[in-house]
Design a protein around this motif. Structure first.
Motif, PDB file in Angstrom:
ATOM      1  N   UNK B  12      14.418   1.760 -32.923  1.00  0.00           N
ATOM      2  CA  UNK B  12      15.400   2.746 -32.625  1.00  0.00           C
ATOM      3  C   UNK B  12      14.796   4.018 -33.317  1.00  0.00           C
ATOM      4  N   UNK B  13      14.088   4.095 -34.034  1.00  0.00           N
ATOM      5  CA  UNK B  13      13.688   5.267 -34.716  1.00  0.00           C
ATOM      6  C   UNK B  13      14.402   5.532 -35.666  1.00  0.00           C
ATOM      7  N   UNK B  30      26.079  13.890 -21.506  1.00  0.00           N
ATOM      8  CA  UNK B  30      25.570  12.782 -22.067  1.00  0.00           C
ATOM      9  C   UNK B  30      26.094  11.590 -21.556  1.00  0.00           C
ATOM     10  N   UNK B  33      24.574  11.376 -17.665  1.00  0.00           N
ATOM     11  CA  UNK B  33      23.310  10.712 -17.761  1.00  0.00           C
ATOM     12  C   UNK B  33      23.291   9.228 -17.971  1.00  0.00           C
ATOM     13  N   UNK B  34      24.055   8.958 -19.044  1.00  0.00           N
ATOM     14  CA  UNK B  34      24.183   7.385 -19.424  1.00  0.00           C
ATOM     15  C   UNK B  34      24.559   6.493 -18.315  1.00  0.00           C
ATOM     16  N   UNK B  49      12.563   6.624 -16.792  1.00  0.00           N
ATOM     17  CA  UNK B  49      13.259   6.930 -18.261  1.00  0.00           C
ATOM     18  C   UNK B  49      12.693   8.288 -18.979  1.00  0.00           C
ATOM     19  N   UNK B  60      12.902  11.784 -23.194  1.00  0.00           N
ATOM     20  CA  UNK B  60      13.291  10.226 -23.209  1.00  0.00           C
ATOM     21  C   UNK B  60      14.493   9.931 -24.170  1.00  0.00           C
ATOM     22  N   UNK B  61      14.468  10.979 -25.114  1.00  0.00           N
ATOM     23  CA  UNK B  61      15.608  10.997 -26.222  1.00  0.00           C
ATOM     24  C   UNK B  61      16.266  12.218 -26.030  1.00  0.00           C
ATOM     25  N   UNK B  62      17.768  12.240 -25.984  1.00  0.00           N
ATOM     26  CA  UNK B  62      18.656  13.368 -26.076  1.00  0.00           C
ATOM     27  C   UNK B  62      19.480  13.368 -27.215  1.00  0.00           C
ATOM     28  N   UNK B  63      19.542  14.329 -27.905  1.00  0.00           N
ATOM     29  CA  UNK B  63      20.449  14.172 -29.284  1.00  0.00           C
ATOM     30  C   UNK B  63      21.274  15.283 -29.266  1.00  0.00           C
ATOM     31  N   UNK B  64      22.495  15.250 -29.566  1.00  0.00           N
ATOM     32  CA  UNK B  64      23.508  15.980 -29.864  1.00  0.00           C
ATOM     33  C   UNK B  64      23.705  16.312 -31.216  1.00  0.00           C
ATOM     34  N   UNK B  94      15.970  14.787 -37.632  1.00  0.00           N
ATOM     35  CA  UNK B  94      16.078  13.473 -36.842  1.00  0.00           C
ATOM     36  C   UNK B  94      14.766  13.344 -35.884  1.00  0.00           C
ATOM     37  N   UNK B  99       7.273  13.771 -31.316  1.00  0.00           N
ATOM     38  CA  UNK B  99       8.049  14.194 -30.097  1.00  0.00           C
ATOM     39  C   UNK B  99       7.942  15.476 -29.661  1.00  0.00           C
ATOM     40  N   UNK B 221       5.672   6.909 -25.630  1.00  0.00           N
ATOM     41  CA  UNK B 221       6.625   5.985 -25.004  1.00  0.00           C
ATOM     42  C   UNK B 221       6.631   6.551 -23.643  1.00  0.00           C
TER      43      UNK B 221
END
Lengths: 114, 230
Positions: B12-13, B30, B33-34, B49, B60-64, B94, B99, B221
């Motif tokens: 999961x990183x 978010x 999208x989910x 994805x 492929x990864x979204x971070x808030x 993070x 990336x 990925x």
């Protein structure tokens, strides 16, 4: 001439079994926001020679199953996922970041002898 | 179990099990999208994805990332002095090395939209902080200005796209000194409504919520999409 394969009862043959992963069971519900769990499934069951000619199996599984009937020392082909799909997970990390991430190959859709 | 959990967390990183004290609010985008991805998965058509169609960017990864900055207080509040000054800081650590950052959107939530207790018009200025904060100096030296705009208040959320700034911060973490936000109350003589400056500014400070939505693309990925076979 094909060697008559032992009639394995259907329920023992390689197929997809349901497996629901409940994050609460793993104690991960404290940081995974969504989903609460997902249907991951798994593959299990025998791969007798007869099956490798019908189920979506690979050629080498067919040859391996064939050789197993000739020489039991050669292991049978095994029941493996042949179609997988991803899931998305929404979770919070140790820096209070909310993360939405997609993970490939998390759900077993189909099984076969490989 | 701990070993397998550790392996899954690596996948999961994450380096250890998160133990959030409280869940952060999940923004609408978010959730949407989910839910779109979940809906697509049930149709059996594997969703892409590695592309966020709702935002129109690969990723492929979204971070808030929540704002980790702090308010600055000017001595005496007057009509001319800013109502609110805040240093906004976002921790990009993070984001993993490999990336690629494809989007960075600053969200300034000024509080719920409502048309009843109308506040005064606001003048909002957003600067990039390019010099370290000198202790004792009341405000950071504002660098490049990003936005200068008047907004009626309450306005809901304002969004500013900062891809180049975030890329620069991600490539050179030392440059990440944050953003400087300044909000003035514009006096509105002809409205006849007398706003209590103190209360107005206190309400604004309470309702302000800043966050940075970052989208990244991991080439490991997300292999380049193989050319469609003819």
């Amino acid at each position: 001439a094909a060697v008559p394969a032992l009639r394995a009862s259907c329920k023992n043959l390689c197929h997809r079994h349901q497996l629901f992963i409940n994050f609460q069971d793993l104690g991960w519900h404290k940081w995974i926001i969504a989903p609460k769990g997902f249907m991951a499934n798994y593959c299990h069951g025998d791969c007798p020679f007869s099956l490798t000619t019908s189920l979506n199996s690979s050629n080498y599984a067919f040859m391996q199953a064939l050789m197993h009937t000739v020489d039991p020392e050669v292991p049978q082909a095994v029941c493996i996922p042949t179609k997988l799909s991803p899931i998305s997970m929404l979770y919070q990390d140790n820096d209070d970041n909310v993360i939405l991430r997609h993970y490939e190959d998390m759900v077993v859709d189909e099984c076969g002898c490989g | 179990f701990q070993l397998r959990e550790y392996v899954f967390l690596q996948f999961l990183g994450l380096d250890k099990v998160p133990s959030p004290q409280k869940f952060q609010p999940v923004p609408y985008i978010l959730k949407k999208i989910f839910q779109d991805q979940e809906a697509a998965a049930t149709t059996g058509v594997p969703p892409n994805m590695c592309y966020v169609k709702e935002l129109g960017v690969p990723g492929n990864v979204l971070r808030l990332l929540p704002d980790q900055g702090f308010f600055l207080y000017s001595k005496k509040l007057s009509q001319a002095s800013p109502c609110l000054q805040k240093l906004l800081y976002f921790n990009l650590s993070a984001i993993k090395e490999k990336e690629q950052l494809t989007m960075a959107q600053l969200g300034l939530d000024l509080g719920p939209r409502s048309y009843y207790n109308l506040g005064p018009e606001l003048e909002l200025a957003l600067f990039l902080v390019q010099e370290p904060h000198v202790w004792g100096q009341s405000t950071p030296t504002p660098g490049k200005i990003f936005a200068l705009q008047s907004v009626p208040w309450p306005q809901g959320a304002l969004y500013f796209n900062l891809p180049d700034v975030a890329k620069d911060w991600n490539d050179n973490p030392r440059k990440n000194l944050g953003l400087f936000l300044e909000i003035l109350v514009k006096e509105d003589r002809d409205s006849g409504v007398d706003f209590q400056l103190e209360d107005t500014c206190a309400r604004l400070r309470r309702s302000l919520h800043a966050s940075l939505l970052v989208v990244t693309f991991n080439p490991e990925q997300c292999p380049p999409s193989s050319r469609k076979r003819r």
